[in-house]
Each structure stands twice: as structure tokens, then as C-alpha cells.
Enzyme design. Structure first.
Site, PDB file in Angstrom:
ATOM      1  N   GLU A   1       1.932  -4.074   7.567  1.00 44.35           N
ATOM      2  CA  GLU A   1       1.147  -3.866   6.364  1.00 44.35           C
ATOM      3  C   GLU A   1       2.047  -3.826   5.144  1.00 44.35           C
ATOM      4  O   GLU A   1       3.200  -3.416   5.230  1.00 44.35           O
ATOM      5  CB  GLU A   1       0.348  -2.561   6.497  1.00 44.35           C
ATOM      6  CG  GLU A   1      -0.691  -2.677   7.611  1.00 44.35           C
ATOM      7  CD  GLU A   1      -1.443  -1.389   7.927  1.00 44.35           C
ATOM      8  OE1 GLU A   1      -2.570  -1.498   8.414  1.00 44.35           O
ATOM      9  OE2 GLU A   1      -0.928  -0.292   7.703  1.00 44.35           O
TER      10      GLU A   1
ATOM     11  N   CYS B   1       5.162  -2.502  -1.992  1.00 44.12           N
ATOM     12  CA  CYS B   1       5.732  -1.673  -0.936  1.00 44.12           C
ATOM     13  C   CYS B   1       5.721  -2.521   0.332  1.00 44.12           C
ATOM     14  O   CYS B   1       4.655  -2.915   0.805  1.00 44.12           O
ATOM     15  CB  CYS B   1       4.897  -0.413  -0.763  1.00 44.12           C
ATOM     16  SG  CYS B   1       5.424   0.617   0.613  1.00 44.12           S
TER      17      CYS B   1
ATOM     18  N   CYS C   1       8.291   1.387  14.193  1.00 47.34           N
ATOM     19  CA  CYS C   1       9.491   2.010  13.631  1.00 47.34           C
ATOM     20  C   CYS C   1      10.374   2.550  14.744  1.00 47.34           C
ATOM     21  O   CYS C   1       9.877   2.997  15.779  1.00 47.34           O
ATOM     22  CB  CYS C   1       9.102   3.149  12.687  1.00 47.34           C
ATOM     23  SG  CYS C   1      10.524   3.818  11.779  1.00 47.34           S
TER      24      CYS C   1
ATOM     25  N   CYS D   1       9.689  10.392  12.953  1.00 50.20           N
ATOM     26  CA  CYS D   1       9.219  11.431  12.038  1.00 50.20           C
ATOM     27  C   CYS D   1       7.824  11.892  12.478  1.00 50.20           C
ATOM     28  O   CYS D   1       6.909  11.074  12.626  1.00 50.20           O
ATOM     29  CB  CYS D   1       9.154  10.892  10.614  1.00 50.20           C
ATOM     30  SG  CYS D   1      10.732  10.253  10.030  1.00 50.20           S
TER      31      CYS D   1
ATOM     32  N   CYS E   1       4.560  10.985  10.310  1.00 51.67           N
ATOM     33  CA  CYS E   1       4.339   9.599   9.862  1.00 51.67           C
ATOM     34  C   CYS E   1       3.551   8.814  10.897  1.00 51.67           C
ATOM     35  O   CYS E   1       3.883   8.816  12.085  1.00 51.67           O
ATOM     36  CB  CYS E   1       5.676   8.923   9.598  1.00 51.67           C
ATOM     37  SG  CYS E   1       5.502   7.210   9.077  1.00 51.67           S
TER      38      CYS E   1
ATOM     39  N   CYS F   1       1.773   6.402   1.540  1.00 54.55           N
ATOM     40  CA  CYS F   1       2.996   6.645   2.320  1.00 54.55           C
ATOM     41  C   CYS F   1       2.675   7.255   3.668  1.00 54.55           C
ATOM     42  O   CYS F   1       1.960   8.247   3.748  1.00 54.55           O
ATOM     43  CB  CYS F   1       3.881   7.662   1.619  1.00 54.55           C
ATOM     44  SG  CYS F   1       4.955   6.983   0.405  1.00 54.55           S
TER      45      CYS F   1
END
Ligand code: SAH
Length: 346
Positions: free
Chosen positions: A94, A107, A114, A118, A121, A339
Site C-alpha cells: 500500500e 508515503c 515487514c 513492533c 503496528c 501510520c
């Protein structure tokens, strides 16, 4: 059996020039093709209208042009646009267009999923599926630039590597994409308008400093207390705050470029005075500013945005120490574009 065709955008300009020489043609043909591929963003060889039909057929025989496809386009009530970007192998990342008063920011994602973990997230839950290639990152930027012209009638002004993935875990390709974005044969954008955001990979921060990169660095700090940081970002057991500090001092010594610390204040996690004390101490190591980010809930409620009074306390105390601090309000929350919310929900 015929060899699988190669993605021509994995080739350097020199390699494309050499291809034409090997085929008994002239090397400048390579320059023309390169310009079509990068500056003009051609998606197929037929679009390369200053080449003869034979040349186009020759290219077609040997190569493909892998390119992204913007699958769905969601618009937020605040003007933010989220793209689901389909890659040549069907995977999806995205990217987000964020219009503000004085700037328009893209962004972009650097990995599918990933590598890091975290806890707060959404992308971390996807695990890392693969790294993006330079052209796949570049194409996200081009797509967002076009949308910015179409919907907001102004060019893209800034780029942040704050989409899916950890850019420093895909360093080579991220750098190659930035070379294209900033190069005259790509978009010619100033590197000062680009920010690479990392969870904090000390070895790679030092490498960037050695490479004398010209873009800006942001670090997702979230806590300056080792124990707390380990709880919310478990990889911090390996990449410790001490090593992070060391790498940031090295970065500043080499680049003289101020660092931004991204920081969310969560209830009962990092909203106490001792958390602020630790942050103030950490901020003294190298010139920096603090960007307090609003938390975007991702589901189960383990993490909750701290109250406004606690955020204000951070601001007051940082300002008392002359540490620049800004507050970033979320954009595009209604379409899960903010975010930490990028997780291919559709
Ligand atoms: N891996 C890089 C870039 C992607 S995350 C990094 O960690 O910096 C971009 C920013 O969003 C980081 O500062 C990250 O800590 C923050 N973030 C992640 N999840 C979030 C959430 N749910 N709410 C608010 N910010 C979040």
C-alpha cells in the site's frame, strides 16, 4: 525451451546500451529506451514511438517491463488517498498520498510485509514476504505524483519511507530507488525532500552515514528506556538503545543532518515522568527534533493513546529543554491509511 524473459528495468543504462551493441545496433538506442522506461514511465515497448517497429519487436522478444498496477483507490474525507498496489507477482503493498497546506507527501512501502515485530503496528503481523525492487518503489512515487496532479492539481513535494516494511532491511533497493527519484533521468527531486524512517538498525545507519546519503533520517524511537522499548519493539533486544545511540552519533558526525525521533505516547506504557526524563536525556546525544505521532488503533486494545494532558506534558518538558517538538495528527484514518494501519485489509 525459451529462457524466461528478463525485467528490463533490472538493467542499468550501460547494460541496455550493451544489449544493443551485442545485437548489432548502436549504443545510443539504449539511452532512448532508458528514458522511456524511467523518465517517461512507459509500460510497454509499443509506447516507445521513436523506435522502429523492428527494435520494439526485438525488445519484446528479450524482455518484459514489470510494472505495478494500482488496484483500488480509496479516498479519505481529509483528501488522503490510499493505493493498493499490485506487483507483477500478484502480491500487494500500500502507498498513500497525503495532501497538506504547503506540501503533498507520498508515503511509500519498501517491503511486502515487514521483517520487524513492533507490537503496535498492523504491518508487522504480515511478516516479511519479500523486498520490493527499486522500480516497484519508484513506480509508487510516480503513481502518487500522477494522482496528486489529477486530484489536487499540484506536484508531489515530499516522500516519506513510512509505508509497509523496514527500509534499512532492504537498503540496496531503497537506495537505488532514491537514486532514480532524485536523478535527472528519473524525477529530479531533491533528496532533502525525502525522509527514510527506520525502527533503528544501527549497523545500517552507520552504513548510510558512510555512504554520505543526502536524504533525511527519522527514527521510530517510542521509548528511550531499554526495557520498555524491548516490550513494544522486541527486535530492540538485538538492536539496543546503546548501539542505536552510537550509530546516531556516528551519523551526525558524518552528515551533520538533524534526526527526527518519531514517538507515540501510550497510556500506561510510556506516559510517566521517567519516560520523559529518558527521552530528554536521549535527545541530548545528537541534534534532533521529536515528532509526537497520534496512535492509530489497530485492534485489540493493548495499546491506547495517552490522554491529551500527558502529550502536553511531553511538549512542555521538551520545550523547556529547547528540544523542537511537533505533533503529527493522523491523516486518512477512516480508510486505514494512517501510520501503522497498512495491512492489506481489503
Ligand atoms: N519501519 C519503519 C517505517 C514504517 S512505520 C519505521 O519503523 O520507522 C512508520 C511509522 O509509523 C513509524 O514511526 C512507526 O513506529 C509508526 N507506527 C507504526 N504503527 C503505528 C500505529 N498503529 N499508530 C501510529 N504510528 C504507528
Amino acid at each position: 525451451m525459451k529462457e524466461a524473459k528478463k525485467d528490463i528495468r533490472a538493467l542499468s543504462k550501460e547494460e541496455i546500451r550493451n544489449f544493443f551493441v551485442e545485437m548489432g545496433d548502436q549504443s545510443f538506442r539504449g539511452n532512448q529506451v532508458y528514458e522511456w522506461l524511467w523518465a517517461k514511465g512507459a509500460h510497454n515497448f509499443d509506447a516507445m514511438t521513436n523506435l522502429s517497429l523492428e527494435t520494439r519487436a526485438l525488445l519484446e522478444d528479450h524482455f518484459t517491463i514489470n510494472h505495478i498496477q494500482v488496484d483500488s483507490l480509496q479516498k479519505s474525507s481529509d483528501g488522503t488517498i490510499k493505493n493498493a498496489v499490485r506487483l507483477h507477482d500478484g502480491l500487494i503493498v500500500e502507498s498513500v498520498l497525503i495532501p497538506a497546506k504547503n506540501r503533498t507527501t507520498a508515503c511509500v512501502s519498501s517491503q511486502v510485509g515487514c521483517s520487524l515485530d513492533c507490537k503496535f503496528c498492523a504491518t508487522a503481523r504480515l511478516k516479511r514476504m519479500r523486498n520490493l525492487n527499486p522500480d516497484e518503489i519508484y513506480d509508487q512515487v510516480v503513481a502518487i505524483h500522477r494522482e496528486s496532479m489529477l486530484y489536487h492539481n499540484r506536484p508531489l513535494s515530499n516522500i516519506v519511507f513510512m509505508g509497509m516494511g523496514e527500509p534499512l532491511m532492504n537498503y540496496k533497493n531503497v537506495i537505488a530507488s532514491i537514486d532514480k527519484i532524485t536523478g535527472d533521468e528519473g524525477m529530479g527531486m531533491s533528496p532533502k525532500r525525502i525522509t527514510v524512517s527506520t525502527s533503528g538498525v544501527p549497523k545500517m545507519i552507520k552504513k548510510m552515514a558512510d555512504d554520505q546519503v543526502k536524504f533525511k533520517l527519522a527514527v521510530s524511537l517510542h521509548s528511550a528506556i531499554q526495557e520498555t522499548r524491548e516490550q513494544i519493539m522486541p527486535f530492540a533486544k538485538t538492536f539496543t538503545l546503546d548501539d542505536l545511540r552510537d550509530s546516531l552519533e556516528y551519523w551526525y558526525a558524518k552528515t551533520k543532518s538533524r534526526i527526527t525521533y518519531e514517538y507515540v505516547v501510550w497510556k500506561n506504557i510510556n506516559d510517566k515522568e521517567e519516560d520523559i526524563d529518558a527521552l530528554i536525556k536521549f535527545c541530548k546525544y545528537v541534534p534532533c527534533k521529536v515528532n509526537l505521532i497520534e496512535y492509530n488503533p489497530i485492534d485489540d486494545g493493548d495499546f491506547q493513546q495517552a490522554g491529551d494532558d500527558r502529550v502536553q506534558r511531553y511538549i512542555d518538558r521538551l520545550e523547556a529543554f529547547k528540544i523542537p517538538v511537533t505533533v503529527r495528527r493522523s491523516r486518512g484514518k477512516d480508510i486505514d491509511a494512517a501510520c501503522g494501519q497498512l495491512a492489506n485489509k481489503h
